[in-house]
Design a protein around this motif. Structure first.
Motif, PDB file in Angstrom:
ATOM      1  N   ALA A  86       1.580  -1.375   0.277  1.00  0.00           N
ATOM      2  CA  ALA A  86       0.143   0.005  -0.136  1.00  0.00           C
ATOM      3  C   ALA A  86       0.751   1.544   0.452  1.00  0.00           C
ATOM      4  O   ALA A  86       1.016   2.454  -0.582  1.00  0.00           O
ATOM      5  N   THR A  87       1.880   1.475   1.027  1.00  0.00           N
ATOM      6  CA  THR A  87       3.165   2.480   0.426  1.00  0.00           C
ATOM      7  C   THR A  87       3.984   2.324  -0.316  1.00  0.00           C
ATOM      8  O   THR A  87       4.001   3.885  -1.005  1.00  0.00           O
ATOM      9  N   GLY A  88       3.797   1.479  -1.283  1.00  0.00           N
ATOM     10  CA  GLY A  88       4.181   1.389  -2.300  1.00  0.00           C
ATOM     11  C   GLY A  88       3.791   2.320  -3.662  1.00  0.00           C
ATOM     12  O   GLY A  88       3.934   3.464  -4.189  1.00  0.00           O
ATOM     13  N   GLY A  89       2.340   1.528  -3.417  1.00  0.00           N
ATOM     14  CA  GLY A  89       1.511   2.213  -4.678  1.00  0.00           C
ATOM     15  C   GLY A  89       1.123   3.503  -4.409  1.00  0.00           C
ATOM     16  O   GLY A  89       1.104   4.240  -5.274  1.00  0.00           O
ATOM     17  N   THR A  90       1.182   3.667  -2.854  1.00  0.00           N
ATOM     18  CA  THR A  90       1.122   5.244  -2.246  1.00  0.00           C
ATOM     19  C   THR A  90       2.082   6.260  -3.640  1.00  0.00           C
ATOM     20  O   THR A  90       2.111   7.607  -3.694  1.00  0.00           O
ATOM     21  N   VAL A  91       3.347   5.762  -3.149  1.00  0.00           N
ATOM     22  CA  VAL A  91       4.798   6.297  -3.882  1.00  0.00           C
ATOM     23  C   VAL A  91       4.480   6.836  -5.040  1.00  0.00           C
ATOM     24  O   VAL A  91       4.834   7.775  -5.224  1.00  0.00           O
ATOM     25  N   VAL A  92       4.248   5.798  -5.616  1.00  0.00           N
ATOM     26  CA  VAL A  92       4.310   5.802  -7.339  1.00  0.00           C
ATOM     27  C   VAL A  92       3.143   6.766  -7.684  1.00  0.00           C
ATOM     28  O   VAL A  92       3.428   7.210  -8.379  1.00  0.00           O
ATOM     29  N   ASN A  93       1.791   6.454  -6.285  1.00  0.00           N
ATOM     30  CA  ASN A  93       0.941   7.528  -7.127  1.00  0.00           C
ATOM     31  C   ASN A  93       1.790   8.873  -5.999  1.00  0.00           C
ATOM     32  O   ASN A  93       0.879  10.326  -8.029  1.00  0.00           O
ATOM     33  N   SER A 144       4.798  -8.665  -6.098  1.00  0.00           N
ATOM     34  CA  SER A 144       4.775  -7.483  -4.867  1.00  0.00           C
ATOM     35  C   SER A 144       4.750  -6.474  -5.985  1.00  0.00           C
ATOM     36  O   SER A 144       3.598  -5.818  -5.590  1.00  0.00           O
ATOM     37  N   PHE A 145       5.316  -6.517  -6.695  1.00  0.00           N
ATOM     38  CA  PHE A 145       5.463  -5.631  -8.433  1.00  0.00           C
ATOM     39  C   PHE A 145       3.810  -5.253  -9.232  1.00  0.00           C
ATOM     40  O   PHE A 145       4.306  -4.258  -9.083  1.00  0.00           O
ATOM     41  N   GLY A 146       3.814  -6.280  -9.452  1.00  0.00           N
ATOM     42  CA  GLY A 146       2.220  -5.841  -9.878  1.00  0.00           C
ATOM     43  C   GLY A 146       1.334  -5.546  -8.840  1.00  0.00           C
ATOM     44  O   GLY A 146       0.283  -5.210  -9.688  1.00  0.00           O
ATOM     45  N   LEU A 147       1.062  -6.140  -7.890  1.00  0.00           N
ATOM     46  CA  LEU A 147       0.238  -5.680  -6.715  1.00  0.00           C
ATOM     47  C   LEU A 147       0.273  -4.104  -7.016  1.00  0.00           C
ATOM     48  O   LEU A 147      -0.645  -2.995  -6.605  1.00  0.00           O
ATOM     49  N   ALA A 152      -1.782   1.619  -6.866  1.00  0.00           N
ATOM     50  CA  ALA A 152      -1.337   2.256  -7.600  1.00  0.00           C
ATOM     51  C   ALA A 152      -2.158   2.361  -8.870  1.00  0.00           C
ATOM     52  O   ALA A 152      -3.000   4.295  -8.841  1.00  0.00           O
ATOM     53  N   LEU A 153      -2.297   1.952  -9.624  1.00  0.00           N
ATOM     54  CA  LEU A 153      -3.228   2.672 -11.109  1.00  0.00           C
ATOM     55  C   LEU A 153      -4.832   2.416 -10.216  1.00  0.00           C
ATOM     56  O   LEU A 153      -5.539   3.344 -11.306  1.00  0.00           O
ATOM     57  N   LEU A 154      -4.795   1.541  -9.957  1.00  0.00           N
ATOM     58  CA  LEU A 154      -6.509   1.997  -9.362  1.00  0.00           C
ATOM     59  C   LEU A 154      -7.413   3.271  -8.355  1.00  0.00           C
ATOM     60  O   LEU A 154      -7.589   2.789  -8.901  1.00  0.00           O
ATOM     61  N   LYS A 155      -5.946   3.767  -8.052  1.00  0.00           N
ATOM     62  CA  LYS A 155      -6.039   4.821  -6.515  1.00  0.00           C
ATOM     63  C   LYS A 155      -5.522   6.064  -7.478  1.00  0.00           C
ATOM     64  O   LYS A 155      -5.898   6.792  -6.744  1.00  0.00           O
ATOM     65  N   SER A 156      -5.022   5.719  -8.714  1.00  0.00           N
ATOM     66  CA  SER A 156      -4.447   7.054  -8.699  1.00  0.00           C
ATOM     67  C   SER A 156      -5.301   8.041  -9.351  1.00  0.00           C
ATOM     68  O   SER A 156      -5.100   9.301  -8.737  1.00  0.00           O
ATOM     69  N   PRO A 157      -6.906   7.813  -9.294  1.00  0.00           N
ATOM     70  CA  PRO A 157      -7.660   8.694  -9.869  1.00  0.00           C
ATOM     71  C   PRO A 157      -7.571   9.696  -8.691  1.00  0.00           C
ATOM     72  O   PRO A 157      -8.115  11.430  -8.612  1.00  0.00           O
ATOM     73  N   TYR A 158      -7.951   9.094  -7.197  1.00  0.00           N
ATOM     74  CA  TYR A 158      -8.192   9.498  -6.239  1.00  0.00           C
ATOM     75  C   TYR A 158      -6.870  11.305  -5.447  1.00  0.00           C
ATOM     76  O   TYR A 158      -7.546  11.867  -5.247  1.00  0.00           O
ATOM     77  N   MET A 159      -5.533  10.600  -6.272  1.00  0.00           N
ATOM     78  CA  MET A 159      -4.088  11.454  -5.817  1.00  0.00           C
ATOM     79  C   MET A 159      -4.479  12.367  -6.804  1.00  0.00           C
ATOM     80  O   MET A 159      -3.978  13.373  -6.268  1.00  0.00           O
TER      81      MET A 159
END
Length: 280
Positions: A86-93, A144-147, A152-159
Motif C-alpha cells: 500500500a505504501t509502495g502504491g502511494t509512493v508511485v502515485n 509484489s511488483f504487480g500488486l 497505484a493505477l487503481l487509486k491514482s484518480p483519487y490522488m
C-alpha cells in the motif's frame, strides 16, 4: 430591510441549530457501527441483542494467530506485506500523480482534456482492472511488483483529483513568476514553493490512496496467487469463516491500522514539509 429578509434573519438561529443537529446525527450514524464493532471484539458472547462478557482478548488472540499461546507469524507477515505494498502504491502515485495534476492545472496543451479523462479512467471496480492485468501481464500480475502497480493505477484518480483541486486553489503562474524573478530555477520553484503550498491536497490524497489500497479486495482476489497473504484476504477469511466476535476483532485491526496511518500522515502534514534541490 424587506419583510423577506427580516423573516430569514429571524429563522437564522433555528437554521444553524438544524444544520448542526443534522451533522451530529450523520456523524453518529457513521460512528455507532464502528464503535459497536470495536467494543464487540472484546466480548465473550454475542447471543443477545448486545454483546456480553467483557472484557476478553481471546478474539484478538485467535485473529492475530495466537493458538494455544504459541505465536504464528503469518498474520504479522500479512500486515507488514499489505502495509508495504500500500505504501509502495502511494509512493508511485506521489511520483506520477502529483506531476500529472500539476500539468493538468497549470498548462494548456493539445489533448489536455483527453489526458484528464485518462487520469481518472482507472476509477473502475477492482475486478475489472484485475482481469485486464491478468490478460495483459499474466506472469507479473500476481507478484509484489504487480500488486504495487495495480494499487497505484487503481487509486491514482483519487490522488490526481485531490491534488488537482489543491493546485486549482493557487495562482500557479503568479507564484512561479515570483520565484523565478528571485533567481530560483523551475525545479527549485516546483520542489520548494509549489509542493509545500499544496501539502494539504498531497496529504489528503496520500491518506485516501493508502487506506483504500490497504484493504483493496477485488483486485487482490483476482490476481493474488502466492507469497504473503494480503491484508484484504486476511479480512475476508476472518469475516467469512469466523464467528461474529472474531470478525469484529479482524475489522477492528483494520480500523486501528487506518487510524494510525491517518494520524501519522496528518502529523507529517501539520508539521509541514520542504523539499530541496541542488540546482541553483
Amino acid at each position: 430591510m424587506t419583510r423577506w429578509q427580516r423573516m430569514i434573519r429571524r429563522f437564522d438561529p433555528v437554521g444553524r441549530r438544524l444544520v448542526t443537529a443534522v451533522v451530529y446525527a450523520f456523524l453518529a450514524f457513521l460512528t455507532i457501527p464502528i464503535v459497536y464493532t470495536f467494543v464487540a471484539s472484546f466480548a465473550s458472547s454475542a447471543d443477545g441483542v448486545l454483546p456480553s462478557g467483557f472484557a476478553t482478548l481471546e478474539n484478538w488472540r485467535v485473529v492475530m494467530g495466537y493458538a494455544d499461546y504459541g505465536v504464528q507469524t503469518t498474520v504479522g507477515r500479512s500486515l507488514l506485506f499489505s502495509a508495504g505494498i500500500a505504501t509502495g502504491g502511494t509512493v508511485v502515485n506521489l511520483l506520477v500523480g502529483v506531476p500529472i495534476a500539476y500539468a493538468l492545472t497549470r498548462y494548456e496543451f493539445f489533448a489536455r482534456d483527453w489526458l484528464n479523462a485518462l487520469a481518472i479512467l482507472p476509477l473502475v471496480p477492482g475486478i475489472v482492472l484485475g482481469i485486464a492485468f491478468l490478460r495483459a501481464y499474466p506472469e507479473n500480475a500476481s507478484t509484489s511488483f504487480g500488486l504495487v502497480v495495480g494499487y497505484a493505477l487503481l487509486k491514482s484518480p483519487y490522488m490526481v483529483l485531490t491534488v488537482q483541486s489543491s493546485f486549482q486553489s493557487m495562482d500557479l503562474r503568479r507564484i512561479e513568476e515570483s520565484a523565478r524573478s528571485l533567481g530560483a530555477s523551475w525545479p527549485r520553484t516546483f520542489l520548494t514553493v509549489i509542493l509545500p503550498n499544496a501539502k494539504n491536497g498531497i496529504v489528503a490524497g496520500s491518506i485516501i490512496t493508502w487506506t483504500l489500497a490497504a484493504a483493496e479486495f477485488n483486485f487482490t482476489y483476482m490476481v493474488y496467487s502466492q507469497g504473503p497473504r494480503p491484508f484484504s484476504l486476511f479480512l475476508f477469511e476472518n469475516i467469512n469463516n469466523a464467528p461474529f466476535l472474531q470478525s469484529a476483532a479482524a475489522i477492528s485491526i483494520y480500523f486501528l491500522i487506518v487510524v494510525s496511518a491517518i494520524v501519522v500522515l496528518q502529523f507529517l502534514g501539520n508539521r509541514g514539509f520542504t523539499t530541496t534541490t541542488t540546482n541553483p
